[in-house]
Scaffold this motif. Sequence first.
Motif, mmCIF file in Angstrom:
data_model
loop_
_atom_site.group_PDB
_atom_site.id
_atom_site.type_symbol
_atom_site.label_atom_id
_atom_site.label_comp_id
_atom_site.label_asym_id
_atom_site.label_seq_id
_atom_site.Cartn_x
_atom_site.Cartn_y
_atom_site.Cartn_z
ATOM 1 N N MET A 214 0.843 -1.176 0.000
ATOM 2 C CA MET A 214 0.000 0.000 0.000
ATOM 3 C C MET A 214 0.887 1.238 0.000
ATOM 4 O O MET A 214 1.864 1.311 0.713
ATOM 5 N N LYS A 215 0.494 2.209 -0.811
ATOM 6 C CA LYS A 215 1.258 3.442 -0.898
ATOM 7 C C LYS A 215 1.184 4.215 0.412
ATOM 8 O O LYS A 215 0.214 4.131 1.148
ATOM 9 N N ARG A 216 2.232 4.982 0.645
ATOM 10 C CA ARG A 216 2.285 5.798 1.857
ATOM 11 C C ARG A 216 1.121 6.790 1.926
ATOM 12 O O ARG A 216 0.541 7.019 2.987
ATOM 13 N N THR A 217 0.751 7.387 0.772
ATOM 14 C CA THR A 217 -0.354 8.346 0.767
ATOM 15 C C THR A 217 -1.683 7.657 1.055
ATOM 16 O O THR A 217 -2.557 8.243 1.683
ATOM 17 N N SER A 218 -1.845 6.415 0.615
ATOM 18 C CA SER A 218 -3.071 5.673 0.899
ATOM 19 C C SER A 218 -3.202 5.405 2.391
ATOM 20 O O SER A 218 -4.290 5.512 2.955
ATOM 21 N N ILE A 219 -2.104 5.054 3.007
ATOM 22 C CA ILE A 219 -2.111 4.798 4.450
ATOM 23 C C ILE A 219 -2.414 6.090 5.197
ATOM 24 O O ILE A 219 -3.230 6.107 6.114
ATOM 25 N N ARG A 220 -1.790 7.179 4.777
ATOM 26 C CA ARG A 220 -2.039 8.479 5.421
ATOM 27 C C ARG A 220 -3.511 8.878 5.282
ATOM 28 O O ARG A 220 -4.126 9.363 6.221
ATOM 29 N N PHE A 221 -4.085 8.670 4.090
ATOM 30 C CA PHE A 221 -5.488 8.987 3.837
ATOM 31 C C PHE A 221 -6.383 8.175 4.771
ATOM 32 O O PHE A 221 -7.282 8.726 5.412
ATOM 33 N N LEU A 222 -6.139 6.876 4.870
ATOM 34 C CA LEU A 222 -6.950 6.001 5.732
ATOM 35 C C LEU A 222 -6.829 6.376 7.207
ATOM 36 O O LEU A 222 -7.829 6.445 7.919
ATOM 37 N N VAL A 223 -5.615 6.628 7.641
ATOM 38 C CA VAL A 223 -5.396 6.977 9.051
ATOM 39 C C VAL A 223 -6.026 8.330 9.374
ATOM 40 O O VAL A 223 -6.693 8.481 10.404
ATOM 41 N N THR A 224 -5.864 9.296 8.484
ATOM 42 C CA THR A 224 -6.467 10.607 8.707
ATOM 43 C C THR A 224 -7.984 10.495 8.764
ATOM 44 O O THR A 224 -8.627 11.043 9.659
ATOM 45 N N GLY A 225 -8.567 9.779 7.810
ATOM 46 C CA GLY A 225 -10.017 9.582 7.800
ATOM 47 C C GLY A 225 -10.505 8.886 9.057
ATOM 48 O O GLY A 225 -11.530 9.269 9.637
ATOM 49 N N ALA A 226 -9.775 7.877 9.500
ATOM 50 C CA ALA A 226 -10.157 7.146 10.713
ATOM 51 C C ALA A 226 -10.073 8.034 11.949
ATOM 52 O O ALA A 226 -10.947 7.973 12.826
ATOM 53 N N LEU A 227 -9.042 8.860 12.015
ATOM 54 C CA LEU A 227 -8.912 9.782 13.154
ATOM 55 C C LEU A 227 -10.043 10.806 13.176
ATOM 56 O O LEU A 227 -10.597 11.102 14.236
#
Length: 173
Positions: A1-14
Amino acid sequence: MKRTSIRFLVTGALVAALYALLTYVSAALNLAYGTVQFRLSEALTVLPVVSGAAVPGLVIGCVLGNLTSPYGLVDIICGTGATLLAAVGSRLFARVRLRGTPVVSLLMPIVCNAVIVGAEITFLAPEGFALPAFLSAALSVAAGEAAVVALLGMPLLLFLQKRGLDPHLDAGK
């Protein structure tokens, strides 16, 4: 998984977790549901201006926050629909600025909640829908939403902008 995808998911979850938590805090203070609303979580509606991840985060957080609504499934559907429309609209109009302020984006949650939640409250009233009751409910919801966006959301947005987290500020340069 791309770093930006992980950041997007984590930000959305937060965002989702924080929205739900702040809605429950507002509910505990008797401020989350009804015609007089002052949901602390609605301060987060400014976040689509700075991050696309906030859009699904706000929607999921709203679903979770409305699980305890006295309006039940209707509020889960209608309230979440209002949040979805407001978040998408806020994101779409993030670059429309008046003296550096994304005015249209900030108006989206106020207008969407006023109309949709105001209609929801009016339709669920024992006496049914009546235009004067709708206008009163819509105005009340709009006032609470505007207060939260102005008193809590704007300082949050200004803080994020000062931290350089608003990609739209440099878009025209």
